[in-house]
Design a protein around this motif. Structure first.
Motif, short mmCIF file in Angstrom:
data_model
loop_
_atom_site.label_atom_id
_atom_site.label_comp_id
_atom_site.label_asym_id
_atom_site.label_seq_id
_atom_site.Cartn_x
_atom_site.Cartn_y
_atom_site.Cartn_z
N ARG A 109 6.03 -15.09 -8.03
CA ARG A 109 6.58 -14.01 -8.91
C ARG A 109 6.36 -14.17 -10.20
O ARG A 109 6.50 -15.50 -10.84
CB ARG A 109 8.04 -13.94 -8.53
CG ARG A 109 8.32 -13.50 -7.18
CD ARG A 109 9.73 -13.07 -6.65
NE ARG A 109 10.13 -12.47 -5.51
CZ ARG A 109 9.84 -13.08 -4.05
NH1 ARG A 109 9.44 -14.50 -4.25
NH2 ARG A 109 9.93 -12.37 -3.04
N LEU A 110 6.42 -13.18 -11.09
CA LEU A 110 6.37 -13.05 -12.63
C LEU A 110 7.50 -12.29 -12.98
O LEU A 110 7.78 -11.10 -12.55
CB LEU A 110 5.06 -12.50 -13.16
CG LEU A 110 3.81 -13.29 -12.99
CD1 LEU A 110 2.41 -12.52 -13.24
CD2 LEU A 110 3.95 -14.64 -13.45
N ALA A 124 5.65 -8.53 -11.23
CA ALA A 124 4.95 -9.03 -10.05
C ALA A 124 5.25 -9.88 -9.06
O ALA A 124 5.96 -10.75 -9.39
CB ALA A 124 3.36 -9.58 -10.73
N LEU A 126 3.08 -11.53 -6.26
CA LEU A 126 1.64 -11.69 -5.84
C LEU A 126 1.49 -12.59 -4.39
O LEU A 126 2.20 -13.62 -4.24
CB LEU A 126 0.81 -12.70 -6.97
CG LEU A 126 1.20 -11.86 -8.39
CD1 LEU A 126 0.38 -13.02 -9.34
CD2 LEU A 126 0.38 -10.49 -8.37
N ASN A 128 -0.93 -14.42 -1.58
CA ASN A 128 -2.09 -14.89 -1.50
C ASN A 128 -2.89 -14.64 -0.11
O ASN A 128 -4.02 -14.92 0.23
CB ASN A 128 -2.32 -16.43 -1.99
CG ASN A 128 -1.52 -17.24 -1.05
OD1 ASN A 128 -1.20 -16.85 0.14
ND2 ASN A 128 -1.11 -18.43 -1.29
N SER A 149 -3.90 -16.32 -18.56
CA SER A 149 -4.15 -15.56 -17.57
C SER A 149 -4.22 -15.94 -16.19
O SER A 149 -4.24 -15.27 -15.28
CB SER A 149 -5.25 -14.41 -17.69
OG SER A 149 -6.49 -15.17 -17.98
N TRP A 163 -5.24 -17.23 -9.47
CA TRP A 163 -4.87 -15.93 -9.96
C TRP A 163 -5.20 -15.51 -11.30
O TRP A 163 -4.92 -16.43 -12.05
CB TRP A 163 -3.46 -15.76 -9.60
CG TRP A 163 -2.76 -15.69 -8.20
CD1 TRP A 163 -2.33 -16.87 -7.52
CD2 TRP A 163 -2.73 -14.72 -7.36
NE1 TRP A 163 -2.08 -16.31 -6.24
CE2 TRP A 163 -2.07 -15.01 -6.17
CE3 TRP A 163 -3.15 -13.14 -7.61
CZ2 TRP A 163 -1.99 -14.12 -4.92
CZ3 TRP A 163 -2.93 -12.31 -6.42
CH2 TRP A 163 -2.20 -12.93 -5.30
N ILE A 165 -3.45 -13.38 -13.48
CA ILE A 165 -2.33 -12.61 -13.37
C ILE A 165 -2.19 -11.31 -14.25
O ILE A 165 -1.45 -10.46 -13.94
CB ILE A 165 -1.04 -13.38 -13.83
CG1 ILE A 165 -1.24 -13.94 -15.18
CG2 ILE A 165 -1.01 -14.48 -12.71
CD1 ILE A 165 0.01 -14.59 -15.74
N GLU A 166 -3.36 -11.21 -15.29
CA GLU A 166 -3.29 -9.87 -15.84
C GLU A 166 -3.88 -8.80 -15.02
O GLU A 166 -3.48 -7.56 -15.04
CB GLU A 166 -4.25 -9.99 -17.14
CG GLU A 166 -3.40 -10.95 -18.33
CD GLU A 166 -4.42 -11.20 -19.42
OE1 GLU A 166 -5.72 -10.64 -19.35
OE2 GLU A 166 -3.88 -11.88 -20.53
N LYS A 167 -4.74 -9.04 -13.90
CA LYS A 167 -5.32 -8.27 -13.06
C LYS A 167 -4.39 -8.07 -11.92
O LYS A 167 -4.71 -7.42 -10.91
CB LYS A 167 -6.97 -8.48 -12.73
CG LYS A 167 -7.81 -8.49 -14.07
CD LYS A 167 -9.03 -8.90 -13.43
CE LYS A 167 -10.25 -8.61 -14.62
NZ LYS A 167 -11.32 -9.41 -14.62
N GLU A 168 -3.60 -9.27 -11.88
CA GLU A 168 -2.55 -9.41 -10.46
C GLU A 168 -3.65 -9.47 -9.19
O GLU A 168 -3.40 -8.71 -8.15
CB GLU A 168 -1.84 -8.22 -10.27
CG GLU A 168 -0.70 -8.36 -11.37
CD GLU A 168 0.34 -7.16 -11.43
OE1 GLU A 168 0.62 -6.60 -10.15
OE2 GLU A 168 1.22 -7.01 -12.07
#
Length: 344
Positions: A109-110, A124, A126, A128, A149, A163, A165-168
């Motif tokens: 999580r972000l 976010a 995420l 996997n 990122s 990951w 994380i910018e594109k998730e």
């Protein structure tokens, strides 16, 4: 801490304690952005360790001038399950960047901490798993300080997931080990290492995902390796700890399989390790003997082994420790429901 291997009784000005309503485990120092150090202040995130779904993350302000650790109620938020790790984004792009905090548990999580410091927003969640809305529990993660990122997670399903994380989006997912992966650490932009219940330390290069290099295996078969710390000041060295062992194993990646040092002065199992952020030769370890030990690695280890440079005794088993990169004079430890800052 006194420079002595005797038990240290820290003076009041070298010790700051925060008492939480619940047991603590995960913690992280902020490293810039809106939460950058201001006049001796920095921020520390702490996660509860309650064996149920509802857990908490609190953001504390640490002021090394007034020697206070103060919770910010507006920045406390609920967290599903106890976070296995918390980490602020390293090297935020600009001083005005909002502070990003990541956590691992059932998912990655972000969270974004608003610039005014008045609230935290989850940005976010995420997963996997490609085939299910559920995800195998995440044991740990590491944020790449050269490519911010990029986050790598480790999971009990034997995989490591990288990951963007910018594109998730998942950049890549590797079956890293034969058993559960317990920890992951970045060395370079595209190079990471992991440790596992299979007892091995493996290094991976994202340019060649089909291969990994085993640089260490537990001397006893099937003894799990629990934690891994890569020395950011000297990437030749990393440290790992074994399950139910009082040893910290120091590895030189140029000399696979043979530890360059084994630190064996803890009286019980070691739970956490952290390299000094400003020195390539200092490392801290903490464990079930309620001791935090700081070691200076010699250029040549003597036959009788290495004694710690200094020692701090806590009130109970130490579960976690962090060494602040923004305030390298301070180490934080977690035991029971307390977070303690130690001046080194």
């Amino acid at each position: 801490m006194e420079n002595s291997t005797q038990e240290s009784h820290l003076r009041h000005e070298n010790l700051v304690t925060y008492e939480s309503p619940y047991p603590l485990y995960a913690m992280s120092f902020a490293s810039g952005g809106h939460f950058q150090r201001r006049g001796g202040r920095t921020h520390v995130a702490v996660g509860s360790f309650i064996e149920e779904y509802n857990n908490k993350v609190d953001i504390l302000t640490f002021d090394d001038e007034t020697l206070t650790l103060t919770p910010n109620p507006s920045l406390s938020f609920s967290h599903p399950y106890p976070p296995t790790k918390l980490m602020f984004r390293p090297n935020p792009p600009t001083p005005s960047s909002s502070a990003l905090l990541a956590s691992s548990a059932d998912f990655l999580r972000l969270y974004s901490l608003r610039s005014g410091g008045e609230a935290v927003d989850q940005v976010a969640v995420l997963n996997n798993s490609k085939s299910s809305e559920f995800c195998a529990p995440l044991t740990s993660f590491d944020w790449n300080d050269l490519v911010p990122s990029r986050i790598g997670t480790s999971s009990i399903d034997t995989t490591c997931t990288i990951w963007d994380i910018e594109k998730e989006a998942v950049e890549t997912q590797l079956i890293a080990h034969d058993k559960e992966v317990y920890d992951i650490a970045w060395g370079e932009a595209g190079v990471f290492a992991s440790v596992s219940a299979d007892g091995s330390v493996r290094i991976f290069d994202l340019r060649d995902k089909e291969h990994s290099t085993i640089i260490y295996e537990s001397p006893e078969p099937d003894t799990a390796l629990l934690r891994l710390a890569w020395n950011k000041q000297d990437l030749r060295y990393m440290a790992t700890i074994l399950m139910d062992s009082n040893k910290v194993v120091i590895l030189d990646i140029r000399v696979p399989t043979m530890p360059v040092a084994e630190l064996e002065r803890h009286g019980a199992s070691v739970n956490a390790i952290a390299w000094a952020p400003q020195s390539s030769r200092h490392i801290c370890s903490a464990g079930d003997d309620a001791q935090a030990l700081i070691w200076e690695l010699p250029t040549v280890a003597g036959p009788a082994g290495i004694d710690p440079l200094s020692c701090y005794s806590a009130a109970s088993e130490i579960n976690q420790l962090q060494w602040s990169a923004t305030q390298p004079d301070w180490i934080s430890i977690a035991f029971a429901n307390k977070l303690q800052m130690l001046k080194v």
